[in-house]
Design a protein around this motif. Sequence first.
Motif, mmCIF file in Angstrom:
data_model
loop_
_atom_site.group_PDB
_atom_site.id
_atom_site.type_symbol
_atom_site.label_atom_id
_atom_site.label_comp_id
_atom_site.label_asym_id
_atom_site.label_seq_id
_atom_site.Cartn_x
_atom_site.Cartn_y
_atom_site.Cartn_z
ATOM 1 N N TYR B 31 0.827 -1.200 0.000
ATOM 2 C CA TYR B 31 0.000 0.000 0.000
ATOM 3 C C TYR B 31 0.867 1.258 0.000
ATOM 4 O O TYR B 31 1.765 1.401 0.824
ATOM 5 N N MET B 32 0.545 2.160 -0.907
ATOM 6 C CA MET B 32 1.201 3.463 -0.923
ATOM 7 C C MET B 32 0.152 4.536 -1.201
ATOM 8 O O MET B 32 -0.867 4.277 -1.841
ATOM 9 N N SER B 33 0.444 5.747 -0.696
ATOM 10 C CA SER B 33 -0.533 6.835 -0.800
ATOM 11 C C SER B 33 0.177 8.160 -0.985
ATOM 12 O O SER B 33 1.334 8.305 -0.586
ATOM 13 N N TYR B 48 -4.179 6.704 -4.046
ATOM 14 C CA TYR B 48 -3.557 5.610 -3.323
ATOM 15 C C TYR B 48 -3.462 4.374 -4.207
ATOM 16 O O TYR B 48 -4.100 4.297 -5.271
ATOM 17 N N SER B 49 -2.668 3.420 -3.744
ATOM 18 C CA SER B 49 -2.469 2.190 -4.506
ATOM 19 C C SER B 49 -2.397 1.013 -3.543
ATOM 20 O O SER B 49 -1.729 1.084 -2.512
ATOM 21 N N THR B 94 2.467 1.865 3.557
ATOM 22 C CA THR B 94 1.719 1.314 4.690
ATOM 23 C C THR B 94 1.909 -0.188 4.790
ATOM 24 O O THR B 94 1.770 -0.919 3.808
#
Lengths: 111, 115
Positions: B31-33, B48-49, B94
């Motif tokens: 998770y990245m944002s 986000y991804s 994350t």
Amino acid sequence: ELKVEQNPLFLSMQEGKNYTIYCNYSTTSDRLYWYRQDPGKSLESLFVLLSNGAVKQEGRLMASLDTKARLSTLHITAAVHDLSATYFCAVVAGTASKLTFGTGTRLQVTL
Amino acid sequence: NAGVTQTPKFQVLKTGQSMTLQCAQDMNHEYMSWYRQDPGMGLRLIHYSVGAGITDQGEVPNGYNVSRSTTEDFPLRLLSAAPSQTSVYFCASTRLRGQLGTEAFFGQGTRLTVV
């Protein structure tokens, strides 16, 4: 839509005093986070609160979570100048990576 | 262990210019944002991804594009910069910890000024 409100927005307090920052959120969530941010810096994780009644303490800071009231508090005991910073609460609802932040509380501790 | 690396730290753009804010993480998080921080408004989610090849819009996506071709990188593109995009941008990576919740690691931020 999840909304997160913090109050106060700004807090000036004397060293040695106690105070509480409040964080209210609008929808069901059992994951709440507190962060600290120093001026011009990134966010530092302080506490993770994962269940109703959770209480975490680190030094002069204590955080608690009441999921029924949708309220978290960050209590400052006997403030010292080093605690001067901006404090954010953030709530997760739905997809794990989506944090919704409060507006932040800028804390200034004076001598 | 570098954690989350954002570049550049500072940038000044003219209205209408485009640019890419870089974000890389070396923690193998799925998770990245991207967030933007404006005075009195906290941090607001842009995009986000949840993994390579998967992206979605956040609260304030207009004027920004993202892509996620690898787990490590999550660049944010400003297509045509506007003064309203003057802000501090934070990238987050994350880690899911099951019943221990999630743990977000933030980059050092990019301070962008659009004139």
